[in-house]
Scaffold this motif. Sequence first.
Motif, PDB file in Angstrom:
ATOM      1  N   PHE A 255      10.553  16.049   6.199  1.00  0.00           N
ATOM      2  CA  PHE A 255       9.926  14.818   5.718  1.00  0.00           C
ATOM      3  C   PHE A 255       8.710  14.617   6.605  1.00  0.00           C
ATOM      4  CE2 PHE A 255      14.366  14.384   4.692  1.00  0.00           C
ATOM      5  CZ  PHE A 255      14.376  13.795   3.446  1.00  0.00           C
ATOM      6  N   SER A 256       7.542  14.501   6.023  1.00  0.00           N
ATOM      7  CA  SER A 256       6.335  14.387   6.828  1.00  0.00           C
ATOM      8  C   SER A 256       5.415  13.315   6.251  1.00  0.00           C
ATOM      9  CB  SER A 256       5.618  15.742   6.847  1.00  0.00           C
ATOM     10  OG  SER A 256       4.487  15.695   7.663  1.00  0.00           O
ATOM     11  N   GLY A 257       4.885  12.471   7.135  1.00  0.00           N
ATOM     12  CA  GLY A 257       3.957  11.425   6.732  1.00  0.00           C
ATOM     13  C   GLY A 257       2.764  11.419   7.663  1.00  0.00           C
ATOM     14  N   ASP A 258       1.940  10.387   7.548  1.00  0.00           N
ATOM     15  CA  ASP A 258       0.735  10.284   8.360  1.00  0.00           C
ATOM     16  C   ASP A 258       1.035  10.244   9.855  1.00  0.00           C
ATOM     17  OD1 ASP A 258      -0.755  10.257   6.049  1.00  0.00           O
ATOM     18  OD2 ASP A 258      -1.007   8.083   6.029  1.00  0.00           O
ATOM     19  N   PHE A 259       2.154   9.604  10.237  1.00  0.00           N
ATOM     20  CA  PHE A 259       2.436   9.394  11.657  1.00  0.00           C
ATOM     21  C   PHE A 259       3.781   9.953  12.104  1.00  0.00           C
ATOM     22  CE2 PHE A 259      -0.330   5.938  10.253  1.00  0.00           C
ATOM     23  CZ  PHE A 259      -1.402   6.132  11.104  1.00  0.00           C
ATOM     24  N   PHE A 260       4.434  10.772  11.269  1.00  0.00           N
ATOM     25  CA  PHE A 260       5.731  11.298  11.678  1.00  0.00           C
ATOM     26  C   PHE A 260       6.037  12.613  10.979  1.00  0.00           C
ATOM     27  CE2 PHE A 260       6.656   9.035   7.816  1.00  0.00           C
ATOM     28  CZ  PHE A 260       7.619   9.815   7.199  1.00  0.00           C
ATOM     29  N   ASN A 261       6.902  13.400  11.603  1.00  0.00           N
ATOM     30  CA  ASN A 261       7.490  14.605  11.032  1.00  0.00           C
ATOM     31  C   ASN A 261       8.966  14.562  11.355  1.00  0.00           C
ATOM     32  OD1 ASN A 261       5.119  16.011  10.045  1.00  0.00           O
ATOM     33  ND2 ASN A 261       4.573  16.248  12.188  1.00  0.00           N
TER      34      ASN A 261
ATOM     35  N   GLN B 141       0.846  -1.167   0.000  1.00  0.00           N
ATOM     36  CA  GLN B 141       0.000   0.000   0.000  1.00  0.00           C
ATOM     37  C   GLN B 141       0.893   1.231   0.000  1.00  0.00           C
ATOM     38  OE1 GLN B 141      -2.439   0.233   3.457  1.00  0.00           O
ATOM     39  NE2 GLN B 141      -3.564   1.966   2.704  1.00  0.00           N
ATOM     40  N   ASP B 142       0.698   2.118  -0.986  1.00  0.00           N
ATOM     41  CA  ASP B 142       1.505   3.322  -1.094  1.00  0.00           C
ATOM     42  C   ASP B 142       1.082   4.341  -0.061  1.00  0.00           C
ATOM     43  OD1 ASP B 142       2.921   2.288  -3.183  1.00  0.00           O
ATOM     44  OD2 ASP B 142       1.696   3.226  -4.727  1.00  0.00           O
ATOM     45  N   LYS B 143       2.051   5.031   0.482  1.00  0.00           N
ATOM     46  CA  LYS B 143       1.808   6.113   1.433  1.00  0.00           C
ATOM     47  C   LYS B 143       2.403   7.379   0.846  1.00  0.00           C
ATOM     48  CE  LYS B 143       0.153   3.620   4.815  1.00  0.00           C
ATOM     49  NZ  LYS B 143      -1.129   3.740   5.382  1.00  0.00           N
ATOM     50  N   THR B 144       1.822   8.514   1.158  1.00  0.00           N
ATOM     51  CA  THR B 144       2.333   9.786   0.696  1.00  0.00           C
ATOM     52  C   THR B 144       3.256  10.377   1.745  1.00  0.00           C
ATOM     53  OG1 THR B 144       0.305  10.190  -0.543  1.00  0.00           O
ATOM     54  CG2 THR B 144       1.683  12.096  -0.072  1.00  0.00           C
ATOM     55  N   ILE B 145       4.441  10.779   1.299  1.00  0.00           N
ATOM     56  CA  ILE B 145       5.399  11.445   2.178  1.00  0.00           C
ATOM     57  C   ILE B 145       5.709  12.801   1.566  1.00  0.00           C
ATOM     58  CG2 ILE B 145       7.722  11.390   3.151  1.00  0.00           C
ATOM     59  CD1 ILE B 145       7.552   8.367   3.162  1.00  0.00           C
ATOM     60  N   PHE B 146       5.533  13.848   2.355  1.00  0.00           N
ATOM     61  CA  PHE B 146       5.839  15.196   1.928  1.00  0.00           C
ATOM     62  C   PHE B 146       7.320  15.454   2.177  1.00  0.00           C
ATOM     63  CE2 PHE B 146       6.674  19.525   3.397  1.00  0.00           C
ATOM     64  CZ  PHE B 146       6.319  20.256   2.273  1.00  0.00           C
ATOM     65  N   ILE B 147       8.019  15.962   1.153  1.00  0.00           N
ATOM     66  CA  ILE B 147       9.411  16.361   1.291  1.00  0.00           C
ATOM     67  C   ILE B 147       9.491  17.813   0.851  1.00  0.00           C
ATOM     68  CG2 ILE B 147      11.786  15.963   0.546  1.00  0.00           C
ATOM     69  CD1 ILE B 147      11.009  13.081  -0.080  1.00  0.00           C
ATOM     70  N   GLY B 148       9.993  18.664   1.726  1.00  0.00           N
ATOM     71  CA  GLY B 148      10.092  20.074   1.384  1.00  0.00           C
ATOM     72  C   GLY B 148      11.012  20.803   2.337  1.00  0.00           C
ATOM     73  N   THR B 149      11.023  22.102   2.222  1.00  0.00           N
ATOM     74  CA  THR B 149      11.838  22.926   3.105  1.00  0.00           C
ATOM     75  C   THR B 149      10.948  23.875   3.879  1.00  0.00           C
ATOM     76  OG1 THR B 149      12.219  24.572   1.370  1.00  0.00           O
ATOM     77  CG2 THR B 149      13.876  22.832   1.612  1.00  0.00           C
ATOM     78  N   CYS B 150      11.424  24.243   5.060  1.00  0.00           N
ATOM     79  CA  CYS B 150      10.733  25.206   5.915  1.00  0.00           C
ATOM     80  C   CYS B 150      11.833  26.040   6.569  1.00  0.00           C
ATOM     81  CB  CYS B 150       9.886  24.482   6.963  1.00  0.00           C
ATOM     82  SG  CYS B 150       9.003  25.592   8.068  1.00  0.00           S
ATOM     83  N   GLY B 151      12.021  27.250   6.074  1.00  0.00           N
ATOM     84  CA  GLY B 151      13.120  28.063   6.577  1.00  0.00           C
ATOM     85  C   GLY B 151      14.435  27.398   6.240  1.00  0.00           C
ATOM     86  N   LYS B 152      15.240  27.116   7.239  1.00  0.00           N
ATOM     87  CA  LYS B 152      16.543  26.470   7.037  1.00  0.00           C
ATOM     88  C   LYS B 152      16.490  24.987   7.365  1.00  0.00           C
ATOM     89  CE  LYS B 152      19.602  30.020   6.512  1.00  0.00           C
ATOM     90  NZ  LYS B 152      20.555  30.020   5.463  1.00  0.00           N
ATOM     91  N   GLN B 153      15.306  24.359   7.234  1.00  0.00           N
ATOM     92  CA  GLN B 153      15.164  22.952   7.561  1.00  0.00           C
ATOM     93  C   GLN B 153      14.579  22.184   6.386  1.00  0.00           C
ATOM     94  OE1 GLN B 153      12.732  23.251  11.121  1.00  0.00           O
ATOM     95  NE2 GLN B 153      14.521  22.779  12.366  1.00  0.00           N
ATOM     96  N   LEU B 154      15.039  20.941   6.234  1.00  0.00           N
ATOM     97  CA  LEU B 154      14.448  19.993   5.292  1.00  0.00           C
ATOM     98  C   LEU B 154      13.402  19.213   6.073  1.00  0.00           C
ATOM     99  CD1 LEU B 154      14.466  18.573   2.521  1.00  0.00           C
ATOM    100  CD2 LEU B 154      16.183  17.017   3.451  1.00  0.00           C
TER     101      LEU B 154
END
Length: 134
Positions: free
Chosen positions: A16-22, A1-14
Amino acid sequence: QDKTIFIGTCGKQLVFSGDFFNFFSKLLADSFPAYKAILDKEAFMACGIDKSKLAKSLKRSICLLSGNFLATRFLFKDNFVNVSMQNNEVGMLDEQINLSTNLQEQVDIKFYAPNLLSGLNAFDNNTIELYLKS
């Protein structure tokens, strides 16, 4: 089952965010290193591992920590992973877990078991797909 993971930047941070973690990581002062190569699965060896067997092995490894910060070794070879760690004060762990695929190369890596178990628990799947590269 595929899950969506957000990858991006916020200020000076990279981020990775998912359903149950940041997960946040500090960006380097220079331009961020090329990361696309590690996200490309083509160059990696794929294999599956039974989540419950891996979790039980990690829990046994954690029992042997006895308050120490010791890494657990994972030697991926042929169609199994050898999970091992040694605490001279408590004892040792040395066991194998079958993989779904016979690997072309061996991969030897160490992780701190409590962190790996925490990440493993974020997945609902019974089989965890791993992508390995030596």
